[in-house]
Design a protein around this motif. Structure first.
Motif, mmCIF file in Angstrom:
data_model
loop_
_atom_site.group_PDB
_atom_site.id
_atom_site.type_symbol
_atom_site.label_atom_id
_atom_site.label_comp_id
_atom_site.label_asym_id
_atom_site.label_seq_id
_atom_site.Cartn_x
_atom_site.Cartn_y
_atom_site.Cartn_z
ATOM 1 N N TYR A 1 9.865 -4.359 -4.505
ATOM 2 C CA TYR A 1 9.878 -5.367 -5.671
ATOM 3 C C TYR A 1 9.777 -4.612 -6.994
ATOM 4 C CZ TYR A 1 9.752 -10.224 -7.025
ATOM 5 O OH TYR A 1 10.120 -11.551 -7.383
ATOM 6 N N ASN B 1 12.400 -9.678 2.328
ATOM 7 C CA ASN B 1 12.130 -9.126 1.079
ATOM 8 C C ASN B 1 13.034 -9.406 0.060
ATOM 9 O OD1 ASN B 1 14.113 -6.701 0.769
ATOM 10 N ND2 ASN B 1 12.880 -5.981 2.482
ATOM 11 N N ASN B 2 12.927 -9.103 -1.131
ATOM 12 C CA ASN B 2 13.952 -9.428 -2.476
ATOM 13 C C ASN B 2 15.031 -8.427 -2.378
ATOM 14 O OD1 ASN B 2 13.981 -11.299 -4.487
ATOM 15 N ND2 ASN B 2 14.484 -9.409 -5.556
ATOM 16 N N GLN C 1 13.593 -14.514 -1.731
ATOM 17 C CA GLN C 1 12.527 -14.083 -0.828
ATOM 18 C C GLN C 1 11.709 -14.999 -0.283
ATOM 19 O OE1 GLN C 1 9.754 -11.139 -2.328
ATOM 20 N NE2 GLN C 1 9.013 -10.624 -0.265
#
Ligand code: ARG
Length: 271
Positions: free
Chosen positions: A48, A174-175, A149
């Motif tokens: 992130y 996850n992003n 996410q």
């Protein structure tokens, strides 16, 4: 015989002296007090950027600098470990980690099961789309495929618009994976925190993405350090955060990562 005994005593005495000398030099090197400091285990989801990410195998970012400064100010040593987003909540609840730092928004849902430090960062969700996209605001996400996410406030925000069980919401661990889906054409938009979306667009001009802001749809959010319910660390960490707000350390880190001045008064007003 007597001599031999004397020599033995002297040898033993010399040995004991040597050992204790070693001991002292060790403590004095780490400065006595420091050697007794407890190490806090800090967990994160280092995917992130610019808050937490991996650079040449090291976990770095604004949050990482921030938590290290806070923990040091509170008088502890720190060990930061990347474990991923969902495990953060498991480990904090199970008390196998002391603190989680991960651009974690303070909200009522989470407050039921966790404690938070005082707020340390103002954020909001933004929409990431390919340039030329017909999506111009949050309402335009209706009928579109949106990648988020899993378990983030980005997901909550999109659910408000598309409905909680919408099969148009693609959720990722996850992003970075959510953004990859957009890049590969598997989604029309990503909704994530402005700091992350802004950084991505700045660092990846070739992707031809653009940012859509919608302050009417996306509320102000504040990040806090995530702690277990009733954590004894909370008062110490809150005090340390206020200390680094006041002594210039926070502003220095903020400028390093965001290239602008933080509004510390506004953050403190939220306490
Ligand atoms: N602020 C958002 C939330 O708390 C997203 C945080 C995601 N952080 C991360 N390191 N993946 O839900």
């Amino acid at each position: 015989m007597k001599n031999a005994k004397l020599i033995l005593i002297m040898v033993v005495a010399a040995f004991v002296l040597l050992l204790s000398a070693c001991g002292t030099s060790k403590t004095s090197k780490t400065n006595g007090e420091e050697s007794e400091k407890k190490t806090l285990r800090v967990v994160t989801d280092a995917a992130y950027a610019p808050f937490e990410y991996q650079d040449k195998g090291k976990v770095v970012g604004f949050d990482i600098d921030f938590v290290k400064a806070v923990v040091k100010e509170a008088g502890y040593n720190v060990k930061v470990e990347h474990i991923g987003w969902d495990p953060i909540f498991v480990e904090i609840e199970g008390k196998t980690a002391d603190i989680a730092v991960s651009a974690i928004t303070i909200n009522d849902k989470r407050k039921q099961s966790y404690d938070f430090s005082v707020p340390y960062y103002l954020s909001k969700n933004e929409i990431l789309v390919p340039k030329g996209s017909p999506i111009k605001g949050a309402q335009d996400l209706k009928g579109k495929v949106v990648a988020v996410q899993n378990g983030t406030t980005g997901q909550d925000a999109v659910e408000k618009i598309l409905g909680e069980n919408s099969n148009k919401i693609k959720k990722f661990e996850n992003n970075n994976l959510a953004i990859l889906e957009l890049k590969n054409g598997g989604a029309d938009a990503v909704v994530a925190d402005n700091g992350v979306v802004d950084t991505y667009v700045k660092n990846n001009p070739k992707d031809n993405f653009t940012i859509i802001e919608d302050d009417a749809a996306f509320e102000k959010e504040f990040y806090g350090l995530l702690l277990s319910k009733g954590s004894k660390l909370k008062p110490e960490l809150d005090k340390a955060i206020n200390k680094i707000f006041d002594n210039g350390t926070y502003a220095k880190l903020y400028k390093k990562w965001f290239n602008k001045e933080p509004d510390i008064k506004f953050l403190k007003d939220q306490q």
